[in-house]
Design an enzyme around this catalytic site. Structure first.
Site, PDB file in Angstrom:
ATOM      1  N   HIS A 364      43.023  30.726  46.036  1.00  0.00           N
ATOM      2  CA  HIS A 364      43.222  31.800  47.015  1.00  0.00           C
ATOM      3  C   HIS A 364      44.320  31.491  48.015  1.00  0.00           C
ATOM      4  CE1 HIS A 364      39.535  33.405  45.247  1.00  0.00           C
ATOM      5  NE2 HIS A 364      40.076  34.551  45.607  1.00  0.00           N
ATOM      6  N   CYS A 677      43.280  44.579  39.667  1.00  0.00           N
ATOM      7  CA  CYS A 677      43.669  44.074  40.988  1.00  0.00           C
ATOM      8  C   CYS A 677      43.854  42.567  41.014  1.00  0.00           C
ATOM      9  CB  CYS A 677      42.675  44.518  42.056  1.00  0.00           C
ATOM     10  SG  CYS A 677      41.041  43.800  41.849  1.00  0.00           S
TER      11      CYS A 677
HETATM   12  C1  PEP Z   1      40.187  38.475  40.899  1.00  0.00           C
HETATM   13  O1  PEP Z   1      39.288  37.671  40.662  1.00  0.00           O
HETATM   14  O2  PEP Z   1      41.038  38.817  40.065  1.00  0.00           O
HETATM   15  C2  PEP Z   1      40.303  39.085  42.235  1.00  0.00           C
HETATM   16  C3  PEP Z   1      41.127  40.065  42.444  1.00  0.00           C
HETATM   17  O3  PEP Z   1      39.564  38.562  43.225  1.00  0.00           O
HETATM   18  P1  PEP Z   1      39.822  37.142  43.924  1.00  0.00           P
HETATM   19  O4  PEP Z   1      41.160  36.638  43.476  1.00  0.00           O
HETATM   20  O5  PEP Z   1      39.785  37.358  45.389  1.00  0.00           O
HETATM   21  O6  PEP Z   1      38.705  36.318  43.438  1.00  0.00           O
END
Ligand code: PEP
Ligand code: MG
Length: 755
Positions: A364, A677
């Site tokens: 992240h 996303c």
């Molecule tokens: C994903 O897992 O692709 C997502 C968009 O959420 P995160 O990256 O915050 O886990």
């Protein structure tokens, strides 16, 4: 042998430099195997030779002097063949090479074992004996185990410069050096290496000097006092819950802080010119090592207590340093294992680069860095940051390179590249206001992912049609407790109002995994398979309901809210969350008189279980969004945060593509809109495939938007479909990438694929 292996490993792990690591290895292995000689040769990349780096049994003067080319001597042979060599008469072997300076003539038997890290030969461990005998199979196995276990520690410690020290003899200390990691956010950043040291471990403390021992001593005493105070408060808090025995441990802790032997050792080191943090960590690490070597298991366990206590004092020392040292104007933030929470501790407008020794492209931290456009290198395991702290470094986030002590010409080249990138990005601006249509007039929508407050302006300015993912946990990082309902309303209203009338998809709290809140730590063996996302929200309805109420109240009069649920892995989770949302909605509208438009409620598809239940989920929600970051990690069983397996993490793996195809088909047949996303949506190559698979809505970081748009404006939907169909049949992610690159490598697109 297992005990001695464990002891060696523990000692090596607490060593602070490569010479220390190697000295421990040669000493301990020679004594354990009763050998005449134990030596370690490491590969020096600067002249492509194996250098004798440490020895017990050969002449010390030969260290750094004996050098063998990669095929020279028995050492070269072991490295070349990448397997052990066990000889009773080494001097009879055609590859044998004799070096007079080592004084090795009386040794006949030879056991060489390659030291391999991540498929790369780092060096060779050699054992020698005077008598002519083969080393026993168990001895060979022991040496192989030592090398396999320690290769990581050697690779890591190798970067502290000891090898370069020999290599650069006569060439000056300030040589330019390049280090590699995983390019995780493109661009070039030049700034001063800065660590936010609070919370780091004792063995990673940089070796710092100070001109003001009096100040260091004052800080040290203050840190001891503050730690003692912490322990006393803890002691009071735990009194009722602990047994007499456990309680006594606290007393031992407090007494350790008064131990004059330890205190005097630290003071002596400070008086010799070291900073208090370095003096403390050196002293405590030495004591830890002593305890770790003890036979008595009870006493050995005490090493953990001393480590814990040492860290507590260190945190106080570092906190006072952190307050005292002004931050540079251009910061390259560095840390062992930086998490996205790091953004809470640093002025983002001064941040020009990020380096984390652990973590990967899909951590992240990297995702947020990309959103902010900060060049980032993750997984730079060998970057000797402690040695280079406060120096200028260049971060090349496109190619995963870090350059220290750059020569003038290197610096010039990188600055030139930065200018080119800027002008290319400026060029991309021309597509900003063009309609989102492929060459054959097929419409697509580009949405934006947000989270940080600093990102709002950039995202609003982007041509995004909506916010496809607002990571609500990000504003939770920079606090000391969960925000209240009113505080959350303020955060959410700012987002909703800024994008109105465009829709804003707010994802409910998705903590856990690599997103730990400082005030809600979750200690787990396997955090990505543990307590994460919706699981925490359902276990804590008091936190979830406050968040939902805040979202709903913030949307009053703006009416552009969509709520999205993360990490759904079964239907009961979905229905329980929906019930709580319904409850909050009816309380607010029917009992408290708010005029709130009912938001659309959607779920993320990011767990393989959800892929197989898309239809059932689709029937119960208003929309779906695929989180390809997690979906890739769970489908491929590759931790998205682990640099060791970063090569195996690929969202263009054919299995991921097949899953994406199925999700789209199932969702569409249920009449449910599905978007993407995950970070995949922001990669121009992947975006083509996603469109080819049928997806018409892609949500990404603001920084990726124009690149993706430019790519999609230049293809036809028919072409994208053909590419997707072929890619689905390929046997590896690399083949998919190569195929797409050559198929799309038209001159106007080639530049888009470069970074
Ligand atoms: C994903 O897992 O692709 C997502 C968009 O959420 P995160 O990256 O915050 O886990
Ligand atoms: Mg996710």
């Amino acid at each position: 042998m297992l005990t001695s292996l464990r002891t060696i490993f523990q000692e090596v792990n607490s060593a602070r430099s490569l010479p220390e690591v190697l000295t421990i290895i040669v000493k301990e292995v020679r004594s354990e195997m009763n050998a005449g000689v134990c030596s370690v040769y490491l590969f020096d990349e600067s002249d492509a030779r194996y250098v004798l780096m440490a020895t017990e049994g050969l002449r010390e003067e030969s260290i750094g002097k004996v050098r063998l080319s990669s095929k020279e001597g028995l050492v070269g042979l072991v490295a070349h063949k990448e397997e052990p060599l066990n000889l009773p008469d080494a001097d009879q072997h055609p590859s044998f090479a004799y070096f007079e300076e080592t004084g090795e003539s009386p040794f006949h038997s030879f056991l060489g074992v390659p030291i391999i890290h991540h498929r790369r030969v780092l060096g060779v461990l050699v054992l020698q004996q005077e008598n002519r005998r083969r080393f026993a199979a168990e001895e060979e196995a022991f040496a192989v185990t030592v090398c396999a276990q320690l290769s990581g520690a050697i690779a890591h410690a190798g970067a502290t410069g000891a090898l370069r020290q020999f290599a650069s003899a006569g060439r000056g200390k300030s040589r330019e050096a390049k280090f590699s990691g995983i390019g995780s956010s493109p661009g070039v950043g030049v700034g001063q290496l800065t660590s936010i040291a609070v919370g780091s471990d004792l063995k990673n403390v940089p070796d710092r000097f100070s001109d003001d021992p009096k100040l260091e001593i004052r800080n040290f005493r203050k840190a001891l006092k503050a730690t003692k105070q912490d322990m006393i408060s803890l002691n009071i808090g735990f009194k009722k819950r602990l047994s007499a025995e456990e309680f006594a441990l606290f007393d031992v802790y407090v007494r350790l802080l008064d131990d004059q032997v330890i205190i005097n050792e630290v003071l002596e080191i400070i008086k010799k010119g070291k900073a208090a943090t370095s003096a403390w960590s050196l002293t405590v690490m030495a004591h830890i090592r002593t305890f770790q070597r003890m036979e008595d298991p009870y006493l050995r366990e005490r090493a953990t207590d001393i480590h814990d206590l040492g860290k507590r004092v260190l945190n106080h020392l570092q906190a006072s340093n952190h307050d005292a040292t002004p931050l540079p104007r251009k910061i390259v933030l560095v840390g062992e294992d930086l998490a996205a929470t790091a953004f809470a501790d640093i002025p983002i407008d001064r941040l020009v680069g990020i380096i984390s020794l652990k973590g990967s492209r899909n951590s992240h931290l990297a995702i947020v860095a990309r959103a902010l456009g900060i060049p980032t290198v993750m997984g730079a395991v060998n970057f000797p940051w402690a040695e280079l702290e406060a120096q200028e470094v260049i971060v090349d986030g496109s190619h995963g390179k870090i350059i220290s002590r750059a020569t003038r010409s290197t610096r010039r080249q990188y600055l030139q590249r930065r200018r080119e990138e800027k002008s290319f990005n400026k060029d991309l601006e021309r597509v900003r206001n063009l309609p989102c249509k492929t060459l054959d007039n097929s419409r697509f929508a580009l949405w934006v992912n947000t989270g940080l407050r600093q990102d709002i302006a950039r995202s609003v300015k982007s041509s995004a049609d909506a916010v496809g993912l607002f990571r609500t946990e990000i504003p939770f990082f920079s606090r000391s407790s969960f925000p209240t309902e009113d505080e959350q309303i303020e955060i959410y209203r700012e987002q909703l109002a800024a994008f109105s009338p465009r829709a804003v998809t707010m994802r409910t709290l998705d903590i856990g995994g690599d997103k730990d809140l400082p005030y809600f730590p979750i200690e787990e063996e396997n955090p990505f398979l543990g307590w994460r996302g919706i699981r925490i929200s359902l276990d804590h309805p008091e936190i979830f309901l406050v968040q939902i109420r805040a979202m709903l109240r913030a949307s009053e009069g703006i009416d552009n809210l969509r709520i999205m649920l993360p990490m759904i892995s079964n239907l009961p989770e979905l229905t329980s969350a929906q019930k709580l949302i319904d409850r909050a909605y009816s309380e607010l509208t029917q009992e408290e008189g708010y005029q709130i438009k009912r938001p659309l409620i959607g779920a993320m598809v990011e767990v393989p279980a959800a892929v197989y239940q898309v239809k059932e989920i689709a029937r119960r929600v208003d929309f779906l969004s695929v989180g390809t970051n997690d979906l890739t990690q769970y489908l491929l069983a590759v931790d998205r945060n682990n640099e060791r397996v970063a090569d195996l993490y690929h969202h263009l793996h054919p299995s991921v593509l097949i899953a994406l195809m199925n999700i789209f088909k199932q969702a569409s047949s249920s009449g449910c809109h599905v978007s993407i996303c995950g970070e995949m949506a922001g990669d121009p190559l992947s975006a083509v495939l996603l469109v080819g698979l049928g997806y018409d809505t892609l949500s990404m970081s603001a920084g990726s938007l124009l690149r993706v748009k430019s790519m999609l404006l230049n293809i036809t939907k028919t072409e994208a479909r053909v590419l997707a169909r072929k890619a689905l049949k390929m046997d590896s992610a690399e083949n998919v990438v190569n195929y797409l690159e050559s198929a799309l490598g038209r001159p106007q697109i080639a530049q888009l694929l470069k970074s």
